[in-house]
Enzyme design. Structure first.
Site, PDB file in Angstrom:
ATOM      1  N   GLU A  41      -0.669 -12.927  10.101  1.00 24.40           N
ATOM      2  CA  GLU A  41       0.396 -13.200   9.138  1.00 24.40           C
ATOM      3  C   GLU A  41       1.348 -12.022   9.010  1.00 24.40           C
ATOM      4  O   GLU A  41       0.944 -10.871   9.103  1.00 24.40           O
ATOM      5  CB  GLU A  41      -0.213 -13.546   7.781  1.00 24.40           C
ATOM      6  CG  GLU A  41      -0.929 -14.880   7.840  1.00 24.40           C
ATOM      7  CD  GLU A  41      -1.540 -15.316   6.520  1.00 24.40           C
ATOM      8  OE1 GLU A  41      -1.490 -16.509   6.242  1.00 24.40           O
ATOM      9  OE2 GLU A  41      -2.056 -14.469   5.790  1.00 24.40           O
ATOM     10  N   CYS A  62       6.365  -6.739   6.219  1.00 22.29           N
ATOM     11  CA  CYS A  62       4.986  -6.267   6.125  1.00 22.29           C
ATOM     12  C   CYS A  62       4.243  -6.820   7.341  1.00 22.29           C
ATOM     13  O   CYS A  62       4.100  -8.037   7.487  1.00 22.29           O
ATOM     14  CB  CYS A  62       4.390  -6.802   4.822  1.00 22.29           C
ATOM     15  SG  CYS A  62       2.670  -6.400   4.603  1.00 22.29           S
ATOM     16  N   CYS A  77      -9.895  -7.497   9.898  1.00 22.54           N
ATOM     17  CA  CYS A  77     -10.068  -6.078   9.594  1.00 22.54           C
ATOM     18  C   CYS A  77     -11.552  -5.768   9.592  1.00 22.54           C
ATOM     19  O   CYS A  77     -12.366  -6.586   9.186  1.00 22.54           O
ATOM     20  CB  CYS A  77      -9.462  -5.746   8.229  1.00 22.54           C
ATOM     21  SG  CYS A  77      -9.388  -3.966   7.921  1.00 22.54           S
ATOM     22  N   CYS A 105     -13.185  -3.618   2.708  1.00 23.72           N
ATOM     23  CA  CYS A 105     -12.824  -3.227   1.335  1.00 23.72           C
ATOM     24  C   CYS A 105     -13.102  -4.441   0.444  1.00 23.72           C
ATOM     25  O   CYS A 105     -12.687  -5.558   0.761  1.00 23.72           O
ATOM     26  CB  CYS A 105     -11.360  -2.806   1.245  1.00 23.72           C
ATOM     27  SG  CYS A 105     -10.986  -1.392   2.298  1.00 23.72           S
ATOM     28  N   CYS A 115     -10.280  -7.022  -0.930  1.00 25.23           N
ATOM     29  CA  CYS A 115      -9.234  -7.484  -0.001  1.00 25.23           C
ATOM     30  C   CYS A 115      -9.668  -8.749   0.720  1.00 25.23           C
ATOM     31  O   CYS A 115     -10.763  -8.828   1.271  1.00 25.23           O
ATOM     32  CB  CYS A 115      -8.927  -6.380   1.014  1.00 25.23           C
ATOM     33  SG  CYS A 115      -7.677  -6.861   2.211  1.00 25.23           S
ATOM     34  N   CYS A 154      -0.095  -8.743  -1.479  1.00 20.28           N
ATOM     35  CA  CYS A 154      -1.012  -7.755  -0.898  1.00 20.28           C
ATOM     36  C   CYS A 154      -2.444  -8.243  -0.991  1.00 20.28           C
ATOM     37  O   CYS A 154      -2.875  -8.702  -2.034  1.00 20.28           O
ATOM     38  CB  CYS A 154      -0.985  -6.444  -1.667  1.00 20.28           C
ATOM     39  SG  CYS A 154       0.615  -5.753  -1.859  1.00 20.28           S
TER      40      CYS A 154
END
Ligand code: SAH
Length: 368
Positions: free
Chosen positions: A96, A109, A116, A120, A123, A344
């Site tokens: 994305e 962005c 990932c 975290c 997230c 975010c």
């Protein structure tokens, strides 16, 4: 029938690399500059239209190379003007990319990895697992395609002035491809963006940050999110490998390396009852004393099945006031694109094999 898989994708080439390639095929290096301009300034993918290149060269390029960006499979618009694109890669994975228009700038962005590996806990990308690093063509291809689409927009005023590596993935764990992509972003013959307008955001991979410090001049954002190791270990697990003190020392080396580097953006997502107390704010002031910073407070963006909640507006204001009173430049990031899950930490993409995180972690542990 498709021969595309065997052709060289020119989006993978920095100007330097293209010059080398042209020398190998007995072409003049300045032709590489002309071609780079066609590709990145004009967004041209049709060799026939590149009229200042000879017909013979155009024909040769057509046979062996191509300009292939990721394919747009979904183009969503938020009520606040934010765009989110779901892009499909050749292997079927999706990533994305988000465009955030503001009155004085337009920020793209971008993602650096499929998923990932860092886990975290707050997230949503982390929950998708990790598949692989993006190639240069897939990183720069996000900018290439976004610019093309925005230029075709009848309102016509949507210019990409800023890039942030705050999409999916940890850019410093895909170091070489991210650096090559940055070279194209800063190259006057390609995108010509100012070095202060390209921001690498990292959770704090210290050895890679030290390499970045010397390799390229860009802005830096660090995902801090906690003012002490005990708490940061639980929110950003890579902290166990590179704890706060080590990370801040690396940040100081970054700032000392170039006179023009004045501050690092410290990102701090506010999680209700977790990291948002007055005491956390005071600890934050203390640890940032020797590292010129600008604190960016980020209201937590929820996603399904998350255990966290966003701090109340009152709490956010109070937290910010404590930092401001101590002389820290502090901003609260306005949430954008919430209605299309473009905010975010909400980027999820579509990943075909999510099982590679463990392997990636093992490599990290070995210090790769
Ligand atoms: N891996 C890099 C870049 C991707 S995250 C990094 O860690 O910096 C980009 C920013 O969004 C980071 O500051 C990240 O911590 C923040 N973020 C992640 N999840 C979020 C969420 N659910 N709500 C708000 N911000 C989030």
């Amino acid at each position: 029938m498709s021969t595309t898989q065997t052709k060289l994708n020119l989006l993978d080439f920095s100007q330097q690399k293209l010059k080398q390639y042209f020398t190998e095929i007995n072409e003049k290096p300045f032709r590489a500059t002309q071609l780079i301009k066609w590709i990145h300034q004009q967004n041209e993918s049709d060799f026939d239209k590149m009229t200042n290149l000879s017909k013979t060269l155009r024909h040769a390029l057509e046979k062996t190379t191509e300009i292939r960006a990721p394919k747009v499979v979904l183009d969503q618009h938020s009520a606040d003007g934010t765009h989110k694109w779901l892009l499909r890669l050749d292997d079927g994975n999706c990533i994305e990319t988000v465009f955030i228009p503001e009155s004085t700038r337009g920020t793209l962005c971008i993602s650096s990895q499929v998923g990932c590996a860092l886990a975290c806990t707050f997230c949503s990308t982390a929950r998708q697992g990790f598949n692989r690093n993006l190639t240069v063509a897939e990183i720069i291809g996000q900018l290439w395609i976004a610019k093309k689409i925005l230029q075709a927009d009848p309102s016509g005023d949507r210019v990409i002035s800023n890039i942030v590596f705050m999409g999916m993935g940890e850019p410093l764990l895909n170091y070489d491809n991210v650096i090559d992509s940055i070279h194209l972003m800063l190259d006057d013959n390609a995108y010509g963006l100012s070095k202060r307008r390209v921001t690498v955001s990292t959770s704090g991979i210290v050895p890679a940050l030290d390499r970045l410090t010397k390799a390229v001049d860009v802005a830096l954002a660090v995902s801090l999110h906690a003012p002490n190791d005990e708490l940061r270990d639980t929110l950003v697990p890579i902290n166990k490998k590179y704890p706060i003190q080590q990370l801040l020392e690396s940040c100081q080396r970054f700032l000392a390396n170039k006179a023009a580097r004045e501050r690092i953006t410290m990102e701090y997502v506010l999680l209700q009852g977790i990291n948002d107390s007055d005491e956390h704010a005071r600890q934050l002031i203390k640890i940032l004393k020797n590292t010129p910073s600008k604190v960016n407070l980020i209201p937590f963006n929820p996603f399904p099945e998350t255990r966290y909640q966003c701090s109340s507006n009152n709490r956010i204001h109070r937290f910010q006031a404590i930092l401001v009173d101590a002389g820290l430049i502090t901003m609260t990031r306005r949430t954008r694109g919430e209605d299309i899950d473009a905010a975010c930490g909400q980027l999820a993409g579509k990943i075909s094999d999510k099982s590679r995180r463990e392997r990636h972690f093992i490599e990290l542990e070995k210090g790769k």
